[in-house]
Design an enzyme around this catalytic site. Structure first.
Site, PDB file in Angstrom:
ATOM      1  N   CYS A  18       0.865  -1.176   0.000  1.00  0.00           N
ATOM      2  CA  CYS A  18       0.000   0.000   0.000  1.00  0.00           C
ATOM      3  C   CYS A  18       0.904   1.229   0.000  1.00  0.00           C
ATOM      4  CB  CYS A  18      -0.929   0.007   1.206  1.00  0.00           C
ATOM      5  SG  CYS A  18      -2.009   1.460   1.270  1.00  0.00           S
ATOM      6  N   CYS A  56      -4.671   5.766  -4.565  1.00  0.00           N
ATOM      7  CA  CYS A  56      -4.009   4.479  -4.384  1.00  0.00           C
ATOM      8  C   CYS A  56      -2.582   4.634  -4.876  1.00  0.00           C
ATOM      9  CB  CYS A  56      -4.741   3.379  -5.157  1.00  0.00           C
ATOM     10  SG  CYS A  56      -3.919   1.767  -5.068  1.00  0.00           S
TER      11      CYS A  56
END
Length: 289
Positions: free
Chosen positions: A78, A224
């Protein structure tokens, strides 16, 4: 901390938000039900991902970062959370450079004022490394489409793995597509045995690309980091961009550089701490048993 309650930080990177828990001094378990409760925006705290800071597995790292998506499943990477943890560790250690260990490998971060730059490593471009369920020699555009055969709505995505699998569909107009409908179908398409993050990308110029993302296990998010990295790599491979790109997401812009010298992806962007809080002690009663 009151009683056996567990402290957390609520943080975000460009609106992609996290609950961050430091579990280095207290062993904690996180079942899917616990993660879902914490991530629930009505009953819990609310977040796209739950981030657990743990002791590093070897002396090469300063911290181990464990990542759970809002649906409860653990994932390996992430980018936005890495910047947040990079900031926290830089503040704790009193130095700009930090090494963060993840299931996807070691990530190097550097704090520079309001931004953190993370070396996201070398992308995986071979079909079996993404992975795909069948062989595609050219991963800049694989055979996949939704809509009528003679007039598909979305088609021929580029696929890249940057710690997690990504599929990027190139479009002329982001607003012409409803990713909330297409995203779940494409995330779970049989060609992606580990599912995939789905992005729509509109090339504005060789240095500017607009992107919307449906994250695997989290749904639509404001940003993201790994998707921005994947888009940057795919854009260079397709000849849409050079090595340095501003990737514009709904939450803001990330600077992505795919270095020609070593093929590492450098991601630069902001971090933000929103507030501190405590999770109820009864959520972790089984951990004390």
């Amino acid at each position: 901390m009151s009683g056996d309650a567990v402290s957390y930080l609520k943080m975000n990177g460009l609106g992609n938000d996290f609950v961050v828990i430091d579990a280095r001094k207290r062993a904690l378990t996180f079942t899917k039900d616990k993660v879902r409760w914490i991530a629930d925006r009505e009953q819990g705290v609310g977040c796209d991902q739950l981030i657990i800071m743990e002791a590093p597995r070897n002396e090469d790292a300063d911290i181990f970062m464990r990542i759970y998506n809002a649906e409860g499943g653990e994932v390996d990477a992430c980018g936005n959370a890495t910047r947040c943890v990079g900031y926290l560790m830089a503040e704790e250690l009193g130095r700009a450079d930090v090494t963060i260990q993840t299931n996807a490998g070691l990530l190097l971060s550097r704090l520079d004022g309001k931004n953190v730059t993370v070396d996201m490593g070398v992308p995986r471009l071979q079909w079996q490394m993404i992975p795909l369920a069948e062989q595609f020699e050219d991963t800049t555009g694989i055979e996949l489409q939704i809509g009528p055969i003679d007039a598909p709505v979305l088609h021929t995505p580029s696929v890249v793995n940057v710690g997690n699998p990504h599929a990027i569909f190139w479009v002329d107009d982001l607003d012409a597509h409803d990713l909330s409908k297409a995203g779940p179908l494409l995330e779970n398409h049989p060609v992606f045995p580990e599912r995939a993050n789905i992005s729509l990308a509109q090339v504005m110029s060789p240095t500017h690309i607009k992107v919307k993302v449906w994250e695997r296990g989290a749904g639509l998010t404001k940003a993201c980091g790994t998707a921005a990295c994947a888009v940057g790599v795919a854009a260079v491979r397709k000849g849409f961009a050079d090595g340095k790109i501003d990737v514009e997401l709904p939450g803001g812009i990330l600077q992505i550089e795919w270095r020609d010298s070593d093929k590492h992806i450098m991601m630069t962007g902001p971090y933000e701490t929103e507030f501190e809080g405590e999770l109820p002690a009864d959520l972790f009663e089984d951990d004390a048993a």
